[in-house]
Design an enzyme around this catalytic site. Structure first.
Site, short mmCIF file in Angstrom:
data_model
loop_
_atom_site.label_atom_id
_atom_site.label_comp_id
_atom_site.label_asym_id
_atom_site.label_seq_id
_atom_site.Cartn_x
_atom_site.Cartn_y
_atom_site.Cartn_z
N ARG A 74 61.74 34.16 22.26
CA ARG A 74 60.66 33.17 22.14
C ARG A 74 59.41 33.80 21.56
NH1 ARG A 74 59.94 30.37 27.71
NH2 ARG A 74 58.41 29.14 26.57
N VAL A 107 52.52 28.20 26.55
CA VAL A 107 52.29 29.65 26.77
C VAL A 107 52.25 30.38 25.42
CG1 VAL A 107 53.38 29.58 29.04
CG2 VAL A 107 54.80 30.00 27.04
N ASP A 108 52.10 29.59 24.32
CA ASP A 108 52.34 30.14 22.98
C ASP A 108 51.09 30.67 22.26
OD1 ASP A 108 52.85 26.69 21.86
OD2 ASP A 108 50.96 27.82 22.10
N HIS A 123 50.11 27.45 32.65
CA HIS A 123 51.40 28.10 32.95
C HIS A 123 51.46 29.53 32.43
CE1 HIS A 123 53.32 23.82 33.16
NE2 HIS A 123 52.81 24.18 34.30
N CYS A 149 56.99 48.84 35.27
CA CYS A 149 55.55 48.89 35.52
C CYS A 149 55.08 50.35 35.52
CB CYS A 149 55.25 48.25 36.88
SG CYS A 149 53.53 48.46 37.36
N CYS A 152 53.74 51.17 39.30
CA CYS A 152 54.59 51.34 40.51
C CYS A 152 56.05 51.57 40.16
CB CYS A 152 54.47 50.08 41.40
SG CYS A 152 55.33 48.64 40.72
N THR A 190 53.18 15.81 25.98
CA THR A 190 53.86 16.23 27.21
C THR A 190 54.68 15.07 27.76
OG1 THR A 190 53.62 17.13 29.46
CG2 THR A 190 51.82 15.73 28.66
N SER A 191 55.83 15.44 28.33
CA SER A 191 56.71 14.41 28.92
C SER A 191 56.17 13.96 30.27
CB SER A 191 58.12 14.99 29.10
OG SER A 191 58.04 16.15 29.93
N PRO A 216 55.16 10.70 20.45
CA PRO A 216 55.99 9.76 19.67
C PRO A 216 56.97 8.97 20.54
CG PRO A 216 56.18 12.02 18.83
CD PRO A 216 55.38 12.07 20.07
C1 BV8 Z 1 54.51 24.54 41.61
C2 BV8 Z 1 56.12 28.35 31.71
C3 BV8 Z 1 54.03 24.88 43.92
C4 BV8 Z 1 57.40 29.11 31.65
C5 BV8 Z 1 56.65 26.17 32.70
C6 BV8 Z 1 55.60 18.07 42.75
C7 BV8 Z 1 54.47 18.86 43.01
C8 BV8 Z 1 54.50 20.23 42.78
C9 BV8 Z 1 55.65 20.83 42.25
C10 BV8 Z 1 56.76 20.06 42.00
C11 BV8 Z 1 56.73 18.70 42.24
N1 BV8 Z 1 57.95 18.22 41.89
C12 BV8 Z 1 58.73 19.22 41.43
C13 BV8 Z 1 58.04 20.35 41.50
C14 BV8 Z 1 58.56 21.64 41.11
C15 BV8 Z 1 58.34 21.96 39.64
C16 BV8 Z 1 58.52 20.77 38.72
O1 BV8 Z 1 57.55 20.13 38.33
N2 BV8 Z 1 59.76 20.50 38.34
C17 BV8 Z 1 60.01 19.43 37.40
C18 BV8 Z 1 61.14 19.81 36.48
C19 BV8 Z 1 60.27 18.16 38.18
N3 BV8 Z 1 57.01 22.51 39.46
C20 BV8 Z 1 56.84 23.81 39.68
O2 BV8 Z 1 57.70 24.56 40.08
C21 BV8 Z 1 55.44 24.36 39.39
N4 BV8 Z 1 54.99 25.13 40.53
O3 BV8 Z 1 54.41 23.38 41.70
O4 BV8 Z 1 54.16 25.44 42.63
C22 BV8 Z 1 55.42 24.84 44.47
C23 BV8 Z 1 56.04 26.05 44.74
C24 BV8 Z 1 57.32 26.01 45.28
C25 BV8 Z 1 57.99 24.79 45.50
C26 BV8 Z 1 57.36 23.58 45.17
C27 BV8 Z 1 56.06 23.60 44.65
C28 BV8 Z 1 55.44 25.32 38.22
C29 BV8 Z 1 55.86 24.64 36.97
C30 BV8 Z 1 55.63 25.59 35.77
C31 BV8 Z 1 56.94 25.90 35.11
N5 BV8 Z 1 56.69 26.68 33.88
N6 BV8 Z 1 56.38 26.92 31.60
C32 BV8 Z 1 57.94 29.20 30.25
O5 BV8 Z 1 57.38 28.58 29.32
O6 BV8 Z 1 58.92 29.93 30.09
S1 BV8 Z 1 56.87 24.53 32.55
C33 BV8 Z 1 57.34 24.03 31.01
O7 BV8 Z 1 57.37 22.61 31.10
C34 BV8 Z 1 56.42 24.34 29.85
O8 BV8 Z 1 55.20 24.92 30.21
C35 BV8 Z 1 56.15 22.94 29.29
O9 BV8 Z 1 54.95 22.84 28.62
C36 BV8 Z 1 56.13 22.21 30.56
C37 BV8 Z 1 56.06 20.73 30.59
O10 BV8 Z 1 56.94 20.24 29.69
P1 BV8 Z 1 56.29 19.53 28.39
O11 BV8 Z 1 55.19 20.37 27.89
O12 BV8 Z 1 55.98 18.14 28.73
O13 BV8 Z 1 57.44 19.67 27.40
P2 BV8 Z 1 58.67 18.70 27.26
O14 BV8 Z 1 59.66 19.39 26.40
O15 BV8 Z 1 59.09 18.21 28.59
O16 BV8 Z 1 58.07 17.43 26.50
C38 BV8 Z 1 57.55 17.58 25.21
C39 BV8 Z 1 57.00 16.21 24.86
O17 BV8 Z 1 56.42 16.30 23.57
C40 BV8 Z 1 58.07 15.12 24.77
O18 BV8 Z 1 57.66 14.01 25.55
C41 BV8 Z 1 58.10 14.74 23.29
O19 BV8 Z 1 58.32 13.36 23.10
C42 BV8 Z 1 56.72 15.14 22.85
N7 BV8 Z 1 56.59 15.48 21.43
C43 BV8 Z 1 57.54 16.00 20.60
N8 BV8 Z 1 56.99 16.20 19.37
C44 BV8 Z 1 55.68 15.80 19.45
C45 BV8 Z 1 55.42 15.35 20.75
N9 BV8 Z 1 54.22 14.90 21.14
C46 BV8 Z 1 53.24 14.87 20.22
N10 BV8 Z 1 53.41 15.29 18.95
C47 BV8 Z 1 54.61 15.74 18.53
N11 BV8 Z 1 54.76 16.15 17.25
#
Ligand code: BV8
Length: 245
Positions: A74, A107-108, A123, A149, A152, A190-191, A216
């Protein structure tokens, strides 16, 4: 209200008159830079994995080498990408509006490369390494399959927030304050599926802010007053142009 591809007449004025605009971007904001979105199928070698499986501490502990190969793939892909007109338009909007807070789930580093300042990295950042044990930022030997690291001797990990990990406290605090305080909340690419990032729009909806999303495709979110079904790289430069009208 969904506007297919065009900008509602009231929006440029609402942005111009806003005391504070809060912008949240997701992977879609980088799509036109050629960076695959998080939920789009990954190509080639990675197509058999879901990012949600790989972006977890459990996956890293199970096979740190595999996770490092994914992040290094990536890093290479993103380093070769360029900011798109949407990134540049957001950097320019920040100069033209009274106050703009930019929060990104990405993160880009593309917002920073486009000139945006004070980006809140919700993130983390793909190009930062951290000690897996201490959490501190560190620089390892990139020739090692799994860098160690220097302090450590433990494993280094990419400085991103994985699923199941908490958001950096300062980022979360600053983002919530901006969501509550803003007059316009603009969600871009964002979705709205990942929390707590997706919860920021819900926070803004509890105040008197105007909520706008640019995507979109329809998202599952019901809090937006305006949904512009278009690409951010097209709409954001148009919005900038309309500011002066
Ligand atoms: C946490 C870094 C506390 C890594 C990423 C409720 C409350 C709290 C937590 C949760 C909850 N429910 C569930 C959870 C857990 C989880 C979660 O949300 N799961 C989801 C799958 C349901 N959340 C967590 O774990 C978070 N931590 O809450 O801590 C905690 C601790 C323990 C237990 C519970 C809670 C941490 C989440 C962070 C994960 N890390 N990224 C890496 O990159 O490697 S998240 C990852 O998803 C990316 O950062 C990304 O940005 C992010 C969100 O996705 P999107 O950005 O929306 O991307 P996606 O592909 O989904 O959509 C793209 C959209 O773009 C589409 O809609 C598309 O139509 C559109 N698009 C396409 N082209 C275009 C466009 N739009 C405009 N123009 C275009 N040209």
């Amino acid at each position: 209200m969904t506007n297919v591809g065009d900008i509602p007449e009231a929006l440029p004025g609402a942005l111009r008159d806003a005391r504070h605009v809060c912008v949240l971007t997701g992977a879609g904001a980088s799509a036109e830079s050629g960076v695959p979105t998080f939920r789009e199928a990954q190509d080639g070698l990675w197509s058999r994995y879901s990012p949600q499986q790989l972006a977890t501490p459990e996956a890293f502990m199970a096979d740190p080498g595999l996770i490092w190969r994914w992040y290094r793939w990536r890093r290479k892909l993103v380093a070769a990408a360029e900011p798109n007109p949407g990134h540049y338009a957001l950097a320019e909007l920040a100069k033209r509006l009274s106050r703009l807070t930019l929060i990104t789930q990405n993160v880009d580093n593309l917002h920073q490369r486009a000139g945006s300042k004070d980006v809140i990295e919700f993130h983390g950042n793909l190009f930062v390494d951290r000690c897996f044990t201490e959490g501190t930022i560190a620089v390892g030997d990139d020739t090692q399959a799994v860098p160690k690291c220097p302090q450590c001797g433990g494993l280094l990990r990419p400085g991103v927030v994985w699923f199941g990990e908490t958001i950096p406290e300062a980022a979360l605090d600053e983002s919530c304050k901006a969501a509550v305080d803003c007059d316009v909340f603009l969600s871009v690419g964002t979705s709205s599926e990942v929390y707590p990032a997706a919860g920021l729009a819900e926070l803004a909806a509890e105040s008197t802010a105007l909520l706008v999303e640019i995507n979109p495709k329809p998202t599952g979110s019901t809090v937006f007053d305006i949904s512009i079904a278009a690409k951010s790289g097209i709409i954001l430069p148009k919005l900038l142009e309309l500011l002066d009208d």
